[in-house]
Design a protein around this motif. Structure first.
Motif, mmCIF file in Angstrom:
data_model
loop_
_atom_site.group_PDB
_atom_site.id
_atom_site.type_symbol
_atom_site.label_atom_id
_atom_site.label_comp_id
_atom_site.label_asym_id
_atom_site.label_seq_id
_atom_site.Cartn_x
_atom_site.Cartn_y
_atom_site.Cartn_z
ATOM 1 N N GLU A 110 0.862 -1.182 0.000
ATOM 2 C CA GLU A 110 0.000 0.000 0.000
ATOM 3 C C GLU A 110 0.900 1.233 0.000
ATOM 4 O OE1 GLU A 110 -3.298 0.095 2.730
ATOM 5 O OE2 GLU A 110 -3.301 -2.094 2.895
ATOM 6 N N TRP A 111 0.484 2.275 -0.695
ATOM 7 C CA TRP A 111 1.270 3.501 -0.841
ATOM 8 C C TRP A 111 2.586 3.218 -1.563
ATOM 9 C CZ3 TRP A 111 -1.440 7.746 0.295
ATOM 10 C CH2 TRP A 111 -2.490 7.658 1.212
ATOM 11 N N ALA A 112 2.559 2.333 -2.526
ATOM 12 C CA ALA A 112 3.770 1.919 -3.249
ATOM 13 C C ALA A 112 4.461 3.083 -3.953
ATOM 14 C CB ALA A 112 3.425 0.833 -4.264
ATOM 15 N N ASP A 113 3.702 4.093 -4.344
ATOM 16 C CA ASP A 113 4.294 5.234 -5.042
ATOM 17 C C ASP A 113 5.294 5.993 -4.169
ATOM 18 O OD1 ASP A 113 1.882 5.753 -3.593
ATOM 19 O OD2 ASP A 113 1.707 7.720 -4.542
ATOM 20 N N ARG A 114 5.214 5.849 -2.859
ATOM 21 C CA ARG A 114 6.130 6.551 -1.955
ATOM 22 C C ARG A 114 7.532 5.942 -1.941
ATOM 23 N NH1 ARG A 114 3.701 9.526 2.694
ATOM 24 N NH2 ARG A 114 1.583 9.976 2.052
ATOM 25 N N ILE A 115 7.648 4.649 -2.315
ATOM 26 C CA ILE A 115 8.944 3.969 -2.213
ATOM 27 C C ILE A 115 9.256 3.135 -3.456
ATOM 28 C CG2 ILE A 115 8.932 3.892 0.315
ATOM 29 C CD1 ILE A 115 8.074 0.888 -0.009
ATOM 30 N N GLU A 116 8.679 3.472 -4.569
ATOM 31 C CA GLU A 116 8.813 2.644 -5.771
ATOM 32 C C GLU A 116 10.266 2.320 -6.114
ATOM 33 O OE1 GLU A 116 7.132 2.303 -10.328
ATOM 34 O OE2 GLU A 116 6.852 4.172 -9.235
ATOM 35 N N ALA A 117 11.165 3.262 -5.934
ATOM 36 C CA ALA A 117 12.574 3.048 -6.296
ATOM 37 C C ALA A 117 13.246 1.982 -5.426
ATOM 38 C CB ALA A 117 13.353 4.354 -6.202
ATOM 39 N N GLN A 118 12.732 1.725 -4.227
ATOM 40 C CA GLN A 118 13.327 0.747 -3.330
ATOM 41 C C GLN A 118 12.684 -0.633 -3.437
ATOM 42 O OE1 GLN A 118 12.405 3.915 -1.825
ATOM 43 N NE2 GLN A 118 14.467 4.564 -2.337
ATOM 44 N N LEU A 119 11.707 -0.790 -4.334
ATOM 45 C CA LEU A 119 10.941 -2.032 -4.410
ATOM 46 C C LEU A 119 11.441 -2.963 -5.507
ATOM 47 C CD1 LEU A 119 7.341 -0.565 -4.089
ATOM 48 C CD2 LEU A 119 8.640 -1.796 -2.344
ATOM 49 N N PRO A 120 11.156 -4.267 -5.346
ATOM 50 C CA PRO A 120 11.365 -5.177 -6.474
ATOM 51 C C PRO A 120 10.461 -4.731 -7.629
ATOM 52 C CG PRO A 120 10.892 -6.387 -4.439
ATOM 53 C CD PRO A 120 10.650 -4.933 -4.156
ATOM 54 N N ASP A 121 10.705 -5.230 -8.818
ATOM 55 C CA ASP A 121 9.870 -4.853 -9.962
ATOM 56 C C ASP A 121 8.411 -5.175 -9.670
ATOM 57 O OD1 ASP A 121 12.062 -3.990 -11.395
ATOM 58 O OD2 ASP A 121 12.340 -5.902 -12.425
ATOM 59 N N ILE A 122 7.556 -4.208 -9.945
ATOM 60 C CA ILE A 122 6.127 -4.365 -9.693
ATOM 61 C C ILE A 122 5.481 -5.007 -10.916
ATOM 62 C CG2 ILE A 122 3.981 -3.097 -9.312
ATOM 63 C CD1 ILE A 122 5.620 -1.147 -7.590
ATOM 64 N N ASP A 123 4.723 -6.090 -10.672
ATOM 65 C CA ASP A 123 4.035 -6.788 -11.763
ATOM 66 C C ASP A 123 2.745 -6.087 -12.159
ATOM 67 O OD1 ASP A 123 5.755 -9.213 -12.149
ATOM 68 O OD2 ASP A 123 5.293 -9.453 -10.020
ATOM 69 N N VAL A 124 1.993 -5.618 -11.168
ATOM 70 C CA VAL A 124 0.739 -4.914 -11.442
ATOM 71 C C VAL A 124 0.664 -3.695 -10.536
ATOM 72 C CG1 VAL A 124 -1.789 -5.029 -11.507
ATOM 73 C CG2 VAL A 124 -0.438 -7.053 -12.100
ATOM 74 N N TRP A 125 0.436 -2.552 -11.160
ATOM 75 C CA TRP A 125 0.287 -1.287 -10.456
ATOM 76 C C TRP A 125 -1.205 -0.989 -10.412
ATOM 77 C CZ3 TRP A 125 4.035 1.525 -8.126
ATOM 78 C CH2 TRP A 125 3.726 2.823 -7.732
ATOM 79 N N ILE A 126 -1.771 -0.838 -9.218
ATOM 80 C CA ILE A 126 -3.202 -0.611 -9.069
ATOM 81 C C ILE A 126 -3.429 0.753 -8.438
ATOM 82 C CG2 ILE A 126 -5.326 -1.373 -7.942
ATOM 83 C CD1 ILE A 126 -4.188 -4.249 -8.088
ATOM 84 N N GLN A 127 -4.208 1.565 -9.123
ATOM 85 C CA GLN A 127 -4.596 2.882 -8.622
ATOM 86 C C GLN A 127 -6.070 2.803 -8.240
ATOM 87 O OE1 GLN A 127 -2.496 5.761 -8.548
ATOM 88 N NE2 GLN A 127 -4.151 6.662 -7.355
ATOM 89 N N MET A 128 -6.388 3.260 -7.029
ATOM 90 C CA MET A 128 -7.774 3.253 -6.578
ATOM 91 C C MET A 128 -8.166 4.661 -6.164
ATOM 92 S SD MET A 128 -7.817 -0.312 -4.448
ATOM 93 C CE MET A 128 -9.611 -0.370 -4.334
ATOM 94 N N ALA A 129 -9.406 5.036 -6.504
ATOM 95 C CA ALA A 129 -9.892 6.359 -6.134
ATOM 96 C C ALA A 129 -11.359 6.248 -5.736
ATOM 97 C CB ALA A 129 -9.742 7.325 -7.306
ATOM 98 N N PRO A 130 -11.713 6.784 -4.566
ATOM 99 C CA PRO A 130 -13.114 6.745 -4.165
ATOM 100 C C PRO A 130 -13.949 7.687 -5.031
ATOM 101 C CG PRO A 130 -11.823 8.007 -2.582
ATOM 102 C CD PRO A 130 -10.866 7.451 -3.587
#
Length: 159
Positions: A110-130
């Motif tokens: 959760e909140w992956a956009d805050r630390i994307e550079a420190q993460l393993p490669d992301i397979d699926v990026w999910i954006q949610m908006a109420p």
């Protein structure tokens, strides 16, 4: 980054969010990484709880905001991470995420956009908006072959 598949859905109820999460959990493969983004209250934890049920995890899944990362065991091992309070890259490094994903654990951040550079490669990026009290827009973008197969399977199951 090459996006190979995408999916956009309007979720009109908690039950639709639950059904989508179950479908994702049933399709996850070992070592997949899912990045979740959205504002507070957009449904990131709710979706993760449903994904965990799709992975046959019986434990209650709660937001790991203060613990950073919580492991669960079901059909696959799941690491549920919340990057909201991460202040330094060293905090991410201490979690050995690359090794754990290489060992086949599924990682949902959760909140992956805050630390994307420190993460393993992301397979699926999910954006949610109420869009209302229980409604939201769900947008998934595949970023790998595994991600593409997941998004394609979700698209097929919804049609």
């Amino acid at each position: 980054m090459k996006i190979t598949a995408s999916l956009s859905i309007n979720l009109d109820s908690e039950s639709e969010t639950e059904a989508l999460g179950l479908a994702i959990g049933e399709q996850l493969q070992p070592g997949m990484v899912i990045g979740l983004c959205g504002t507070l209250g957009s449904g990131k934890t709710r979706l993760t709880q449903a994904i965990a049920r799709g992975l046959k995890i019986d434990q209650p899944v709660v937001s790991p905001t203060y613990t950073l990362c919580v492991p669960y065991v079901g059909r696959l091992k799941l690491l549920h991470m919340d990057a909201y309070r991460i202040a330094h890259a060293e905090e991410v490094d201490e979690l050995d995420l690359f090794e754990r994903v290489d060992d086949g654990e599924v990682l949902i951040i959760e909140w992956a956009d805050r630390i994307e550079a420190q993460l393993p490669d992301i397979d699926v990026w999910i954006q949610m908006a109420p869009t209302g009290e229980q409604t939201r827009v769900f947008e998934a973008q595949a970023r790998s072959e595994l991600g593409q197969s997941l998004v394609a399977a979700l698209s097929a199951s919804l049609n």
